[in-house]
Write a protein that holds these residues in place. Structure first.
Motif, PDB file in Angstrom:
ATOM      1  N   THR A 123      -5.983   1.829  13.380  1.00 36.30           N
ATOM      2  CA  THR A 123      -4.555   2.081  13.237  1.00 36.30           C
ATOM      3  C   THR A 123      -3.776   1.291  14.264  1.00 36.30           C
ATOM      4  O   THR A 123      -4.299   1.009  15.346  1.00 36.30           O
ATOM      5  N   PRO A 124      -2.558   0.901  13.935  1.00 36.98           N
ATOM      6  CA  PRO A 124      -1.873   1.238  12.686  1.00 36.98           C
ATOM      7  C   PRO A 124      -2.497   0.535  11.484  1.00 36.98           C
ATOM      8  O   PRO A 124      -3.022  -0.564  11.606  1.00 36.98           O
ATOM      9  N   VAL A 125      -2.436   1.197  10.347  1.00 37.22           N
ATOM     10  CA  VAL A 125      -2.959   0.664   9.095  1.00 37.22           C
ATOM     11  C   VAL A 125      -1.784   0.453   8.146  1.00 37.22           C
ATOM     12  O   VAL A 125      -0.845   1.250   8.110  1.00 37.22           O
ATOM     13  N   SER A 126      -1.829  -0.628   7.395  1.00 34.81           N
ATOM     14  CA  SER A 126      -0.719  -0.919   6.483  1.00 34.81           C
ATOM     15  C   SER A 126      -0.700   0.096   5.342  1.00 34.81           C
ATOM     16  O   SER A 126      -1.748   0.548   4.871  1.00 34.81           O
ATOM     17  N   LEU A 127       0.504   0.421   4.916  1.00 32.80           N
ATOM     18  CA  LEU A 127       0.646   1.321   3.779  1.00 32.80           C
ATOM     19  C   LEU A 127       0.020   0.700   2.536  1.00 32.80           C
ATOM     20  O   LEU A 127      -0.540   1.404   1.702  1.00 32.80           O
ATOM     21  N   ALA A 128       0.042  -0.616   2.415  1.00 31.67           N
ATOM     22  CA  ALA A 128      -0.589  -1.293   1.271  1.00 31.67           C
ATOM     23  C   ALA A 128      -2.096  -1.031   1.252  1.00 31.67           C
ATOM     24  O   ALA A 128      -2.675  -0.779   0.194  1.00 31.67           O
ATOM     25  N   THR A 129      -2.736  -1.070   2.411  1.00 34.12           N
ATOM     26  CA  THR A 129      -4.174  -0.787   2.489  1.00 34.12           C
ATOM     27  C   THR A 129      -4.459   0.653   2.103  1.00 34.12           C
ATOM     28  O   THR A 129      -5.410   0.942   1.363  1.00 34.12           O
ATOM     29  N   VAL A 130      -3.631   1.563   2.587  1.00 31.33           N
ATOM     30  CA  VAL A 130      -3.794   2.977   2.237  1.00 31.33           C
ATOM     31  C   VAL A 130      -3.609   3.160   0.733  1.00 31.33           C
ATOM     32  O   VAL A 130      -4.408   3.839   0.080  1.00 31.33           O
ATOM     33  N   ALA A 131      -2.583   2.542   0.171  1.00 28.02           N
ATOM     34  CA  ALA A 131      -2.331   2.661  -1.271  1.00 28.02           C
ATOM     35  C   ALA A 131      -3.502   2.102  -2.075  1.00 28.02           C
ATOM     36  O   ALA A 131      -3.911   2.696  -3.079  1.00 28.02           O
ATOM     37  N   ASP A 132      -4.059   0.986  -1.641  1.00 28.42           N
ATOM     38  CA  ASP A 132      -5.227   0.426  -2.328  1.00 28.42           C
ATOM     39  C   ASP A 132      -6.389   1.412  -2.302  1.00 28.42           C
ATOM     40  O   ASP A 132      -7.072   1.618  -3.312  1.00 28.42           O
ATOM     41  N   THR A 133      -6.616   2.026  -1.153  1.00 26.43           N
ATOM     42  CA  THR A 133      -7.721   2.972  -1.020  1.00 26.43           C
ATOM     43  C   THR A 133      -7.502   4.188  -1.908  1.00 26.43           C
ATOM     44  O   THR A 133      -8.431   4.640  -2.588  1.00 26.43           O
ATOM     45  N   VAL A 134      -6.293   4.711  -1.925  1.00 26.20           N
ATOM     46  CA  VAL A 134      -5.991   5.860  -2.785  1.00 26.20           C
ATOM     47  C   VAL A 134      -6.186   5.480  -4.256  1.00 26.20           C
ATOM     48  O   VAL A 134      -6.784   6.240  -5.025  1.00 26.20           O
TER      49      VAL A 134
END
Length: 128
Positions: free
Chosen positions: A40-51
């Protein structure tokens, strides 16, 4: 007036109702798992991809429409709820998430939920 994330104690204390509300959403749990797995910090795009990968069981780049939908729902609904509870810090200018003080209170619940969530999916969706 008492903060919605407060239970009468310190400002970082989450009430039982807030904890249950935050963890009721599978997408919010997946978002929080990312804060433990990624630097962290982690990009919201990476989080969205994982979800998206958790939801669909395939690499995010193969499902661009779903990927965008997940990103938008995280951005407009789930991240603001986590941020207002003091669980994540969202830096809009950098589009990144970091743990906030309330995340530590959720960790025991997340560990239990992760076992159930991962049992349903087999493993973390895509190794990065």
């Amino acid at each position: 007036m008492m903060s919605p994330a407060s239970d009468g104690g310190s400002d970082t204390s989450l009430s039982r109702e807030v904890v249950y509300s935050l963890l009721a959403s599978r997408w919010r749990r997946y978002t929080l798992y990312c804060l433990f797995v990624y630097t962290t910090p982690v990009s919201l795009a990476t989080v969205a991809d994982t979800v998206a990968e958790f939801e669909h069981g395939v690499p995010a780049e193969t499902i661009p429409d779903e990927r965008l939908t997940v990103y938008m729902r995280l951005y407009h609904t789930h991240v603001p709820k986590l941020a207002s509870a003091g669980v994540v810090d969202y830096d809009q200018s950098e589009d990144t998430l970091s743990p906030d003080t309330g995340l530590a209170q959720l960790e025991p619940y997340l560990r239990a939920d992760a076992r159930d969530d991962l049992d349903n999916h087999g493993s973390w969706p895509i190794e990065r």
